[in-house]
Design a protein around this motif. Structure first.
Motif, PDB file in Angstrom:
ATOM      1  N   SER A 121      52.927  51.121   0.331  1.00  0.00           N
ATOM      2  CA  SER A 121      52.153  50.905   1.562  1.00  0.00           C
ATOM      3  C   SER A 121      52.292  49.519   2.179  1.00  0.00           C
ATOM      4  O   SER A 121      51.879  49.310   3.311  1.00  0.00           O
ATOM      5  N   SER A 122      52.880  48.570   1.451  1.00  0.00           N
ATOM      6  CA  SER A 122      52.967  47.213   1.995  1.00  0.00           C
ATOM      7  C   SER A 122      54.055  47.100   3.058  1.00  0.00           C
ATOM      8  O   SER A 122      55.168  47.594   2.874  1.00  0.00           O
ATOM      9  N   PRO A 123      53.754  46.426   4.177  1.00  0.00           N
ATOM     10  CA  PRO A 123      54.775  46.210   5.205  1.00  0.00           C
ATOM     11  C   PRO A 123      55.781  45.119   4.813  1.00  0.00           C
ATOM     12  O   PRO A 123      56.768  44.893   5.502  1.00  0.00           O
ATOM     13  N   PHE A 124      55.545  44.473   3.679  1.00  0.00           N
ATOM     14  CA  PHE A 124      56.378  43.339   3.273  1.00  0.00           C
ATOM     15  C   PHE A 124      57.503  43.712   2.310  1.00  0.00           C
ATOM     16  O   PHE A 124      58.348  42.886   1.993  1.00  0.00           O
ATOM     17  N   PHE A 125      57.502  44.964   1.805  1.00  0.00           N
ATOM     18  CA  PHE A 125      58.543  45.382   0.866  1.00  0.00           C
ATOM     19  C   PHE A 125      59.370  46.510   1.465  1.00  0.00           C
ATOM     20  O   PHE A 125      58.821  47.539   1.863  1.00  0.00           O
ATOM     21  N   ASP A 126      60.663  46.293   1.529  1.00  0.00           N
ATOM     22  CA  ASP A 126      61.565  47.331   2.018  1.00  0.00           C
ATOM     23  C   ASP A 126      61.969  48.194   0.822  1.00  0.00           C
ATOM     24  O   ASP A 126      62.797  47.804   0.006  1.00  0.00           O
ATOM     25  N   THR A 127      61.360  49.367   0.718  1.00  0.00           N
ATOM     26  CA  THR A 127      61.599  50.224  -0.444  1.00  0.00           C
ATOM     27  C   THR A 127      63.002  50.833  -0.449  1.00  0.00           C
ATOM     28  O   THR A 127      63.422  51.402  -1.453  1.00  0.00           O
ATOM     29  N   ALA A 128      63.709  50.689   0.656  1.00  0.00           N
ATOM     30  CA  ALA A 128      65.107  51.140   0.682  1.00  0.00           C
ATOM     31  C   ALA A 128      66.001  50.124  -0.031  1.00  0.00           C
ATOM     32  O   ALA A 128      67.108  50.443  -0.473  1.00  0.00           O
ATOM     33  N   VAL A 129      65.511  48.904  -0.161  1.00  0.00           N
ATOM     34  CA  VAL A 129      66.279  47.823  -0.792  1.00  0.00           C
ATOM     35  C   VAL A 129      65.747  47.498  -2.194  1.00  0.00           C
ATOM     36  O   VAL A 129      66.514  47.279  -3.131  1.00  0.00           O
ATOM     37  N   ILE A 130      64.423  47.463  -2.311  1.00  0.00           N
ATOM     38  CA  ILE A 130      63.801  47.116  -3.592  1.00  0.00           C
ATOM     39  C   ILE A 130      63.435  48.402  -4.333  1.00  0.00           C
ATOM     40  O   ILE A 130      62.586  49.173  -3.866  1.00  0.00           O
ATOM     41  N   GLU A 131      64.051  48.632  -5.476  1.00  0.00           N
ATOM     42  CA  GLU A 131      63.763  49.837  -6.247  1.00  0.00           C
ATOM     43  C   GLU A 131      62.392  49.720  -6.918  1.00  0.00           C
ATOM     44  O   GLU A 131      61.981  48.637  -7.333  1.00  0.00           O
ATOM     45  N   ARG A 132      61.724  50.864  -7.032  1.00  0.00           N
ATOM     46  CA  ARG A 132      60.380  50.908  -7.618  1.00  0.00           C
ATOM     47  C   ARG A 132      60.347  50.279  -9.012  1.00  0.00           C
ATOM     48  O   ARG A 132      59.472  49.467  -9.326  1.00  0.00           O
ATOM     49  N   GLU A 133      61.291  50.660  -9.861  1.00  0.00           N
ATOM     50  CA  GLU A 133      61.295  50.164 -11.242  1.00  0.00           C
ATOM     51  C   GLU A 133      61.411  48.644 -11.281  1.00  0.00           C
ATOM     52  O   GLU A 133      60.712  47.971 -12.043  1.00  0.00           O
ATOM     53  N   HIS A 134      62.278  48.089 -10.436  1.00  0.00           N
ATOM     54  CA  HIS A 134      62.451  46.637 -10.378  1.00  0.00           C
ATOM     55  C   HIS A 134      61.172  45.958  -9.875  1.00  0.00           C
ATOM     56  O   HIS A 134      60.727  44.945 -10.421  1.00  0.00           O
ATOM     57  N   PHE A 135      60.568  46.550  -8.853  1.00  0.00           N
ATOM     58  CA  PHE A 135      59.320  46.020  -8.295  1.00  0.00           C
ATOM     59  C   PHE A 135      58.226  45.993  -9.366  1.00  0.00           C
ATOM     60  O   PHE A 135      57.521  44.999  -9.532  1.00  0.00           O
ATOM     61  N   MET A 136      58.094  47.110 -10.107  1.00  0.00           N
ATOM     62  CA  MET A 136      57.055  47.204 -11.136  1.00  0.00           C
ATOM     63  C   MET A 136      57.279  46.174 -12.251  1.00  0.00           C
ATOM     64  O   MET A 136      56.342  45.553 -12.742  1.00  0.00           O
ATOM     65  N   GLN A 137      58.542  46.025 -12.645  1.00  0.00           N
ATOM     66  CA  GLN A 137      58.874  45.068 -13.701  1.00  0.00           C
ATOM     67  C   GLN A 137      58.544  43.639 -13.273  1.00  0.00           C
ATOM     68  O   GLN A 137      57.950  42.864 -14.033  1.00  0.00           O
ATOM     69  N   GLU A 138      58.923  43.295 -12.051  1.00  0.00           N
ATOM     70  CA  GLU A 138      58.663  41.938 -11.551  1.00  0.00           C
ATOM     71  C   GLU A 138      57.163  41.688 -11.376  1.00  0.00           C
ATOM     72  O   GLU A 138      56.672  40.593 -11.647  1.00  0.00           O
ATOM     73  N   THR A 139      56.441  42.705 -10.935  1.00  0.00           N
ATOM     74  CA  THR A 139      54.980  42.581 -10.778  1.00  0.00           C
ATOM     75  C   THR A 139      54.323  42.334 -12.129  1.00  0.00           C
ATOM     76  O   THR A 139      53.457  41.463 -12.267  1.00  0.00           O
ATOM     77  N   LEU A 140      54.738  43.102 -13.124  1.00  0.00           N
ATOM     78  CA  LEU A 140      54.195  42.931 -14.469  1.00  0.00           C
ATOM     79  C   LEU A 140      54.492  41.532 -15.003  1.00  0.00           C
ATOM     80  O   LEU A 140      53.613  40.866 -15.558  1.00  0.00           O
ATOM     81  N   MET A 141      55.738  41.064 -14.816  1.00  0.00           N
ATOM     82  CA  MET A 141      56.112  39.742 -15.327  1.00  0.00           C
ATOM     83  C   MET A 141      55.374  38.627 -14.577  1.00  0.00           C
ATOM     84  O   MET A 141      54.999  37.615 -15.176  1.00  0.00           O
ATOM     85  N   LEU A 142      55.149  38.803 -13.287  1.00  0.00           N
ATOM     86  CA  LEU A 142      54.368  37.828 -12.514  1.00  0.00           C
ATOM     87  C   LEU A 142      52.959  37.711 -13.105  1.00  0.00           C
ATOM     88  O   LEU A 142      52.462  36.605 -13.362  1.00  0.00           O
ATOM     89  N   TYR A 143      52.346  38.856 -13.341  1.00  0.00           N
ATOM     90  CA  TYR A 143      50.987  38.900 -13.912  1.00  0.00           C
ATOM     91  C   TYR A 143      50.969  38.291 -15.310  1.00  0.00           C
ATOM     92  O   TYR A 143      50.120  37.450 -15.626  1.00  0.00           O
ATOM     93  N   MET A 144      51.902  38.711 -16.162  1.00  0.00           N
ATOM     94  CA  MET A 144      51.904  38.251 -17.548  1.00  0.00           C
ATOM     95  C   MET A 144      52.163  36.746 -17.645  1.00  0.00           C
ATOM     96  O   MET A 144      51.531  36.057 -18.441  1.00  0.00           O
ATOM     97  N   ASN A 145      53.077  36.241 -16.831  1.00  0.00           N
ATOM     98  CA  ASN A 145      53.347  34.790 -16.850  1.00  0.00           C
ATOM     99  C   ASN A 145      52.158  33.989 -16.331  1.00  0.00           C
ATOM    100  O   ASN A 145      51.962  32.842 -16.719  1.00  0.00           O
ATOM    101  N   ALA A 146      51.359  34.615 -15.456  1.00  0.00           N
ATOM    102  CA  ALA A 146      50.183  33.925 -14.915  1.00  0.00           C
ATOM    103  C   ALA A 146      49.058  33.813 -15.943  1.00  0.00           C
ATOM    104  O   ALA A 146      48.259  32.878 -15.882  1.00  0.00           O
ATOM    105  N   ILE A 147      48.988  34.749 -16.898  1.00  0.00           N
ATOM    106  CA  ILE A 147      47.831  34.768 -17.808  1.00  0.00           C
ATOM    107  C   ILE A 147      48.138  34.279 -19.225  1.00  0.00           C
ATOM    108  O   ILE A 147      47.225  33.996 -19.988  1.00  0.00           O
ATOM    109  N   THR A 148      49.417  34.151 -19.590  1.00  0.00           N
ATOM    110  CA  THR A 148      49.746  33.818 -20.980  1.00  0.00           C
ATOM    111  C   THR A 148      49.705  32.318 -21.282  1.00  0.00           C
ATOM    112  O   THR A 148      49.992  31.486 -20.429  1.00  0.00           O
TER     113      THR A 148
END
Length: 200
Positions: free
Chosen positions: A159-186
């Motif tokens: 739903s975000s207007p900032f991510f082009d889902t034709a370019v950014i694959e879901r799996e890659h997006f999810m992995q990067e989101t998880l790593m962003l979160y984990m690096n922020a809290i560890t």
């Protein structure tokens, strides 16, 4: 599985495949081989049935996430395990049911997402408490706010207007989101564990 659970699971599949607006109470009654009158004795209208179906689907997802909580002791490994479940949930965010809920039943959708966010956050807050006890997560952040930010990011792929889902694959997006979160809290200790777990 009891009769109500079976009914709600099958009704959920009907809505997921055909949409919240498209499926009629007549079609639901016919699918289950019951009269429309019997169906209306259980649910006064389609909106009430939709809410019950969404509640049921949410319980299934949260049960799966809590199962991982109970079976993976290391808080960081637990979060890496969760990635697959989160992906399933976020992928469902773009099906016909959700799109029609947004368009035709926005109040039901809003209620469902607030409930989802609350339940999902509870699971993440539990993980944060465990990770802090293990020395893997920092103590200087608001666990509830961070968990809701993570939920919002995960659910934003479609739903975000900032991510082009034709370019950014879901799996890659999810992995990067998880790593962003984990690096922020560890903590530093947690980052070492994260590095080792992530490389497996």
């Amino acid at each position: 599985m009891d009769e109500k659970t079976i009914f709600l699971s099958k009704a959920a599949n009907l809505f997921i495949e055909n949409g919240a607006k498209t499926v009629t109470m007549d079609e639901i009654a016919k699918e289950f081989g019951i009269s429309k009158k019997t169906l209306y004795q259980k649910y006064k209208n389609k909106e009430e049935l939709l809410e019950e179906v969404l509640k049921h689907r949410l319980e299934v997802v949260i049960d799966r996430l809590q199962y991982l909580d109970d079976n993976v002791e290391n808080a960081i490994e637990r979060m890496i395990c969760r990635d697959e479940e989160i992906d399933k949930v976020s992928h469902a965010n773009n099906n016909i049911l959700i799109r029609q809920l947004l368009k035709y039943y926005p109040a039901i959708f809003q209620k469902h997402m607030l409930n989802f966010s609350s339940k999902f956050s509870e699971v993440l807050v539990h993980n944060i408490k465990k990770g802090r006890q293990q020395g893997f997560y920092r103590d200087d952040f608001d666990a509830e706010i961070y968990s809701k930010i993570f939920f919002q990011l995960v659910m934003s792929y479609d739903s975000s207007p900032f991510f082009d889902t034709a370019v950014i694959e879901r799996e890659h997006f999810m992995q990067e989101t998880l790593m962003l979160y984990m690096n922020a809290i560890t903590t530093e200790k947690g980052k070492e564990v994260l590095k080792n777990v992530h490389q497996k």
